[in-house]
Scaffold this motif. Sequence first.
Motif, PDB file in Angstrom:
ATOM      1  N   ASP A 142       9.124  61.864  60.105  1.00  0.00           N
ATOM      2  CA  ASP A 142       8.362  60.830  60.817  1.00  0.00           C
ATOM      3  C   ASP A 142       7.056  61.397  61.381  1.00  0.00           C
ATOM      4  OD1 ASP A 142      10.281  58.897  60.307  1.00  0.00           O
ATOM      5  OD2 ASP A 142      11.388  59.300  62.159  1.00  0.00           O
ATOM      6  N   VAL A 143       7.132  62.602  61.907  1.00  0.00           N
ATOM      7  CA  VAL A 143       5.922  63.252  62.423  1.00  0.00           C
ATOM      8  C   VAL A 143       4.972  63.560  61.267  1.00  0.00           C
ATOM      9  CG1 VAL A 143       5.023  65.295  63.601  1.00  0.00           C
ATOM     10  CG2 VAL A 143       7.138  64.211  64.410  1.00  0.00           C
ATOM     11  N   GLU A 145       4.739  61.901  58.481  1.00  0.00           N
ATOM     12  CA  GLU A 145       4.136  60.642  58.047  1.00  0.00           C
ATOM     13  C   GLU A 145       2.997  60.231  58.990  1.00  0.00           C
ATOM     14  OE1 GLU A 145       5.311  56.214  56.422  1.00  0.00           O
ATOM     15  OE2 GLU A 145       6.797  57.292  57.624  1.00  0.00           O
ATOM     16  N   LYS A 146       3.173  60.470  60.264  1.00  0.00           N
ATOM     17  CA  LYS A 146       2.118  60.169  61.233  1.00  0.00           C
ATOM     18  C   LYS A 146       0.850  60.954  60.903  1.00  0.00           C
ATOM     19  CE  LYS A 146       1.054  60.447  66.193  1.00  0.00           C
ATOM     20  NZ  LYS A 146       1.535  60.899  67.522  1.00  0.00           N
ATOM     21  N   HIS A 147       1.013  62.225  60.536  1.00  0.00           N
ATOM     22  CA  HIS A 147      -0.133  63.057  60.170  1.00  0.00           C
ATOM     23  C   HIS A 147      -0.761  62.585  58.854  1.00  0.00           C
ATOM     24  CE1 HIS A 147       1.133  65.788  63.355  1.00  0.00           C
ATOM     25  NE2 HIS A 147       0.029  66.504  63.138  1.00  0.00           N
ATOM     26  N   ARG A 149      -0.814  59.486  57.785  1.00  0.00           N
ATOM     27  CA  ARG A 149      -1.586  58.277  58.123  1.00  0.00           C
ATOM     28  C   ARG A 149      -2.914  58.653  58.806  1.00  0.00           C
ATOM     29  NH1 ARG A 149       3.401  55.607  60.109  1.00  0.00           N
ATOM     30  NH2 ARG A 149       4.070  54.078  58.560  1.00  0.00           N
ATOM     31  N   GLU A 150      -2.837  59.628  59.689  1.00  0.00           N
ATOM     32  CA  GLU A 150      -4.005  59.982  60.490  1.00  0.00           C
ATOM     33  C   GLU A 150      -5.060  60.735  59.698  1.00  0.00           C
ATOM     34  OE1 GLU A 150      -5.064  62.607  64.525  1.00  0.00           O
ATOM     35  OE2 GLU A 150      -2.968  62.107  64.043  1.00  0.00           O
TER      36      GLU A 150
END
Length: 381
Positions: A142-143, A145-147, A149-150
């Motif tokens: 999840d972390v 995936e956040k990166h 996206r960012e």
Amino acid sequence: MEDFNEIVSKLKDLYSRTPKHFDGSILGSMTTWPHPIGVYAYQLFIHVNGNDPVVFPIVQELEKDLLATIGSLYGSRHGLFTSGGTESNILALFVARRVSRSKSNVVVAPSTVHASIDKACQLMGLRLIKIPVNPLSSVDPDVLEKHVREHNPFAVVVTAGTTESGVVDKVKEVSEVASKHDVYLHVDAAFGGLLIPFLYKHGIVDTDLFFYPGVSSISVDLHKNGRAPIPSSLLFFKDEAYVDKACFEMNYLPSGVNCGLLGTRPGASLVASWAVVKAIGLEGYEKQALAQQEIALHLFNELHSREYIEVFKPVLPIVVWRSRLYNYIDMIKKLFNEGISLYKSPSLQAARAVIMPHVTREHVDALLKALDKIHERSGFN
């Protein structure tokens, strides 16, 4: 010019002063003593250029067979023979750049990736974004995936057997992130490639190594747990078309093509790797992986029983510990003076023992005896 006999005498003297894996002195390296059939094959084919399949057609024939045999563990037979995990990792990111539709020059990876990923990014002018990760934990999908996206990377790299602690990132879950965001995913399994499939089968690790839909490439070293002579490695791709992206026009060669980063490639390593894989077989590698894990757990349990040691439970056969008395660098130096070579795990401020195929229980017990000795000498009770 020196006399031939004098050179031979000098070589013998140098050899006598060089540590050997089988004597138990090398316990930190991810190299091992090669299988005898590999040594024999290497000597026979030492003249072969592995990048000239026209003059030396056996290299293409044996590479194909080698990829099919080892690749059956991961669900791919497409790839090429390389000189090691570093070349494989650099090449994987080079291919990722060529096949990516993204204009981004960003690579996202956990902080636990091998230094060759930093090297690859420096060589190609890429921007490496590292996700801070506990060295004893896998990256949180999840972390990650956040990166993704960012930072909109063109590639993501995770590790199946980290260098410092042997942690296995969650390949399947990360592959789902890569597939969802259409990002190239490379899995560095240089160390874990010939361990994880077997340990997963026996329920020892909870993450398998496979070409799930989002995985683009996997690197596996054969000069590590494969017991082939150095340098020997494989880089697998999900698609045969990706192999072409790892090749360069080289008109002066009979084939007109040069694949991989090396111009002249040691064909002896390829032939030797093929011979070793044939001699050991996948069943042999399975037994070997289980034996390595058993010895690693023996070392862990013995260290855990010593009050002067703080030890971390191994995932793969890499055992990491700290002394409650010595700085980890001082401890490694003291053990070196006792005839034992270990490597560092800097992120954990600890020493690292890698239980390679050559490591026996007797070698581990000698390490424990040396540890007891240096702590008793300092009056630790």
